[in-house]
Enzyme design. Structure first.
Site, PDB file in Angstrom:
ATOM      1  N   ARG A 176      47.463 -34.208  57.818  1.00 49.40           N
ATOM      2  CA  ARG A 176      45.957 -34.994  58.115  1.00 49.40           C
ATOM      3  C   ARG A 176      45.593 -34.941  59.527  1.00 49.40           C
ATOM      4  O   ARG A 176      46.259 -35.633  60.315  1.00 49.40           O
ATOM      5  CB  ARG A 176      45.927 -36.384  57.434  1.00 49.40           C
ATOM      6  CG  ARG A 176      46.219 -36.538  55.918  1.00 49.40           C
ATOM      7  CD  ARG A 176      44.955 -35.719  55.247  1.00 49.40           C
ATOM      8  NE  ARG A 176      44.884 -36.185  53.856  1.00 49.40           N
ATOM      9  CZ  ARG A 176      44.056 -35.641  53.264  1.00 49.40           C
ATOM     10  NH1 ARG A 176      42.943 -34.827  53.540  1.00 49.40           N
ATOM     11  NH2 ARG A 176      44.090 -35.891  51.866  1.00 49.40           N
TER      12      ARG A 176
ATOM     13  N   ALA B 284      44.167 -34.602  45.481  1.00 51.40           N
ATOM     14  CA  ALA B 284      42.816 -35.295  45.411  1.00 51.40           C
ATOM     15  C   ALA B 284      41.578 -34.220  46.123  1.00 51.40           C
ATOM     16  O   ALA B 284      41.996 -33.398  46.735  1.00 51.40           O
ATOM     17  CB  ALA B 284      42.801 -36.460  46.168  1.00 51.40           C
TER      18      ALA B 284
ATOM     19  N   GLU C 178      40.641 -24.489  55.021  1.00 47.94           N
ATOM     20  CA  GLU C 178      41.225 -24.004  56.512  1.00 47.94           C
ATOM     21  C   GLU C 178      41.889 -25.155  57.066  1.00 47.94           C
ATOM     22  O   GLU C 178      42.724 -24.893  57.711  1.00 47.94           O
ATOM     23  CB  GLU C 178      39.964 -23.406  57.217  1.00 47.94           C
ATOM     24  CG  GLU C 178      39.198 -24.205  57.937  1.00 47.94           C
ATOM     25  CD  GLU C 178      38.377 -23.569  58.824  1.00 47.94           C
ATOM     26  OE1 GLU C 178      37.796 -24.273  59.922  1.00 47.94           O
ATOM     27  OE2 GLU C 178      37.856 -22.259  58.590  1.00 47.94           O
TER      28      GLU C 178
END
Length: 174
Positions: free
Chosen positions: A58, A70, A133
């Site tokens: 992340r 998700a 990406e």
């Protein structure tokens, strides 16, 4: 109720908006909200009872998060279609059975996003599609007990994952 909405910034399908709102007590305020199209969160249950999760880097946190697959709804996309698309894109599995667990409001203080929770069963391994990406993803299979241990230990901190797993367990799916 809303008399004026101003878009302060937009990125992808998310906008930062400012609006004048009449509160239930009669007070008028200017409130800033992140406008989000909504998302689907999927708890994929393998034939042996394991849960398919992803380890995703992340960029916002600059670290890896262990979480359920998700993704954000595309314009005009039905929620269950989004759930199936995201499951296959992120894990390489498709599901014959997709069961809705309802929705959660993850950030109600400043964001209008609704996350739609699903249990995916009768999985078939197909192939992973190209991720966005900014997505770096590893697919992992864990038992429910292992997932719960990782929540207890703090290794899993992702709210949507904890919420979906909890709702699935309370509803008797796991």
């Amino acid at each position: 109720m809303n008399s004026k909405i101003k878009t302060l910034h937009s990125w992808k399908r998310i906008s930062l908006i400012e609006e004048e709102i009449d509160l239930p007590n009669g007070q008028k305020i200017t409130h800033t909200t992140i406008s989000h199209p909504g998302a689907a969160v999927i708890l994929p249950i393998a034939e042996n009872g394991d849960i398919i999760v992803i380890n995703q880097f992340r960029p916002s946190l600059k670290k890896w998060l262990l979480e359920l697959p998700a993704g954000t709804l595309e314009d005009g996309e039905a929620v269950e279609v989004c759930a199936n698309r995201e499951l296959e894109e992120e894990t390489g599995y498709s599901a014959k059975t997709m069961i809705s667990l309802g929705q959660v409001t993850p950030l109600a203080g400043f964001c209008d996003e609704l996350q739609h929770l699903y249990v995916a069963k009768d999985l078939t391994l197909t192939r992973r599609y190209a991720c966005d990406e900014d997505e770096v993803i590893e697919v992992i299979s864990l038992s429910v007990k292992q997932l719960e241990q990782k929540i207890i230990s703090g290794e899993i901190t992702d709210a949507k994952t904890i919420a979906c797993l909890s709702k699935a367990k309370l509803c008797g799916y796991i």
